[in-house]
Design an enzyme around this catalytic site. Structure first.
Site, PDB file in Angstrom:
ATOM      1  N   SER A   1       0.825  -1.194   0.000  1.00 46.25           N
ATOM      2  CA  SER A   1       0.000   0.000   0.000  1.00 46.25           C
ATOM      3  C   SER A   1       0.860   1.243   0.000  1.00 46.25           C
ATOM      4  O   SER A   1       1.995   1.234   0.469  1.00 46.25           O
ATOM      5  CB  SER A   1      -0.942   0.008   1.195  1.00 46.25           C
ATOM      6  N   LYS A   2       0.310   2.277  -0.559  1.00 48.03           N
ATOM      7  CA  LYS A   2       1.035   3.532  -0.703  1.00 48.03           C
ATOM      8  C   LYS A   2       1.523   4.026   0.662  1.00 48.03           C
ATOM      9  O   LYS A   2       2.574   4.631   0.777  1.00 48.03           O
ATOM     10  CB  LYS A   2       0.097   4.545  -1.366  1.00 48.03           C
ATOM     11  N   ARG A   3       0.736   3.728   1.680  1.00 47.01           N
ATOM     12  CA  ARG A   3       1.073   4.237   3.007  1.00 47.01           C
ATOM     13  C   ARG A   3       2.439   3.740   3.504  1.00 47.01           C
ATOM     14  O   ARG A   3       3.143   4.414   4.223  1.00 47.01           O
ATOM     15  CB  ARG A   3      -0.015   3.876   4.024  1.00 47.01           C
TER      16      ARG A   3
END
Ligand code: GLU
Length: 483
Positions: free
Chosen positions: A254-256
């Site tokens: 995920s981008k996070r």
């Protein structure tokens, strides 16, 4: 696959970054088109205006250009193909929705947001799954006319028929669902904009896309899409749904986490060719042992039938390993050009860059390793003399001091104009022969003295040549004083 011409597309929504899973989908669509003499298209699915991100289309556009996944069609933008952009085509979708309302495959829903929220509240309270209750599905003609005349805003929903829907996905096999599990999804929003789900089907049909290649997160929606194709009387495309890309068995990339996007990987010092090569292997396995492929080789080798449905785990170590292989295979000149900005982060002074590149290339896996690997060049770190103690080299502080004392006059005797690796090598090995000691006993202390580090790209001879005479002599003197 059915005997239709091969036309694939990459249909990203502009999210503001290029998720590696998306780039993988683009790559598979590109390879499938190229391998079959087909066409590859780029279509930006931006009908959800509330999710617009500035510059997001440029990121998609530039990433595909940078990785050479060039598309074959699109609106003319000054001699080049632009992508198809759905928001620019919005007027075109209306005729299709009118057609569905006319044929009874879609209907207008006048429910207010408040009513829908109320329905969901009641459903939640009684333990039912939330979702539309089909309230407007069977409004009378009069009710509809009256609402329209009164200007009540509405959305258009798909009327899901009774029965079962099945299709054969090339990766996941036969999927069958009972239509009762499908919701009457919105096709057109109140502002007249088609939803992603509707525009996607219309465009795939109009652009004659076959097969449709995309992420497995769309498997669940595919039956609804197929019902739309059927409602229009259109051919249903073949489907290739690609497995999710996971960080580990539990978590999606995920981008996070800052590790999911192409840009993150490039910023972290990975080479674009290595990234693309690694991405190709996320869920697809070549037949043989080969793992390193150019884009042209992938075109020859890739077969969507070999895509696995098991989630693909993004293995950073493997990418690092592959990246190192790409670095080793560059010419020194090419590596130096690529490495220069990274070297320049910590090296401002003059040094033998070509020689530095030659030694770095052998010991660098990711470009972002470089600044730290070469940070001793400009300034000798304030190191601890314990660094001279090395069991393998049989060195300690005492014999290091003694050996550096031998090395100093030998190197001082080399004239500035003759200061190069060959001469330094010859003179030091003459000294080693004369002293009848192991190489390490002389070269390891030299390495530590000139770098102030235990681990360096290159040995003492190479480092001395890179640093130049003055710095080398100064640093040896400093070491002798410290010891
Ligand atoms: N627009 C969708 C996305 O960005 C892709 C849909 C598709 O490929 O059919 O995830």
């Amino acid at each position: 696959m059915t005997e239709r011409k091969i036309r694939t597309r990459f249909a990203p929504s502009p999210t503001g970054y290029m998720h590696v899973g998306n780039l993988r989908t683009a790559l598979y669509a590109y390879l499938t088109a190229r391998a079959n003499n087909g066409k590859f298209l780029l279509r930006i699915e931006d009908t959800d205006q509330s999710r617009q991100v500035d510059g997001a289309i440029d990121i998609i556009y530039n990433t595909l250009k940078e990785t050479n996944l060039l598309w074959d069609e699109g609106p003319d933008i000054g001699g080049d193909y632009g992508p198809y952009i759905q928001s620019e085509r919005k007027g075109m979708y209306k005729q299709y929705v009118d057609q569905l309302i006319e044929s009874g495959h879609a209907y207008r829903c006048f429910c207010t947001k408040e009513r829908l929220e109320e329905v969901n509240k009641i459903k939640t309270a009684s333990g039912q799954p939330t979702g539309y209750d089909n309230h407007c599905r069977n409004l009378s003609k009069e009710e509809i006319e009256a609402n329209l005349a009164a200007g009540v805003p509405y959305v258009v929903r798909q009327r899901i028929p009774e029965g079962k829907t099945s299709f054969n996905d090339m990766v996941y096999g036969v999927i069958e669902v009972d239509n009762s599990t499908l919701d009457d999804q919105i096709l057109v929003k109140q502002d007249g904009m088609p939803t992603y789900n509707f525009a996607n089907v219309i465009d795939d049909h109009l652009m004659e896309i076959n097969p449709v290649i995309r992420g497995s997160e769309y498997l669940a929606s595919t039956p609804k899409y197929n019902l739309l194709y059927e409602a229009f009387g259109w051919d249903i495309p073949d489907y290739v749904h690609c497995p999710p890309v996971m960080k580990d068995s539990q978590h999606k990339l995920s981008k996070r986490n800052g590790d999911a996007s192409y840009e993150d990987l490039i910023a972290a010092g990975y080479l674009k060719d290595a990234v693309l090569n690694y991405i190709a292997l996320l869920g697809w396995s070549p037949k043989g042992e080969q793992e390193k492929f150019t884009l042209e080789e992938l075109v020859k080798e890739f077969d969507p039938h070999n895509i696995s449905k098991s989630p693909a785990i993004f293995d950073m170590d493997k990418l690092r390993y592959l990246n190192a292989e790409y670095i080793r295979d560059m010419s020194v000149e090419e590596f130096l050009e690529t490495a220069k900005p990274y070297i320049a982060q910590t090296v401002k002074s003059e040094c033998d860059l070509k020689l530095l590149a030659t030694v770095l290339q052998k010991r660098c896996e990711v470009l972002s390793d470089i600044p730290e690997q070469v940070d001793f060049i400009d300034a000798l770190p304030d190191y601890d003399t314990a660094l001279f103690e090395n069991k393998k080299m049989k060195t300690n502080k005492e014999n290091s001091k003694q050996m550096l004392g031998e090395v100093l006059p030998v190197l001082e005797a080399i004239e500035e104009k003759d200061w190069n690796m060959d001469n330094i090598h010859t003179k030091l090995f003459e000294l080693i022969a004369k002293l009848e000691v192991k190489n390490g006993l002389v070269l390891f202390p030299l390495r530590v003295a000139v770098s102030g580090k235990a681990f360096t790209p290159g040995g003492g001879v190479e480092l001395a040549a890179i640093l130049g005479k003055e710095r080398t002599i100064d640093r040896i003197k400093t070491a002798i004083e410290k010891l």
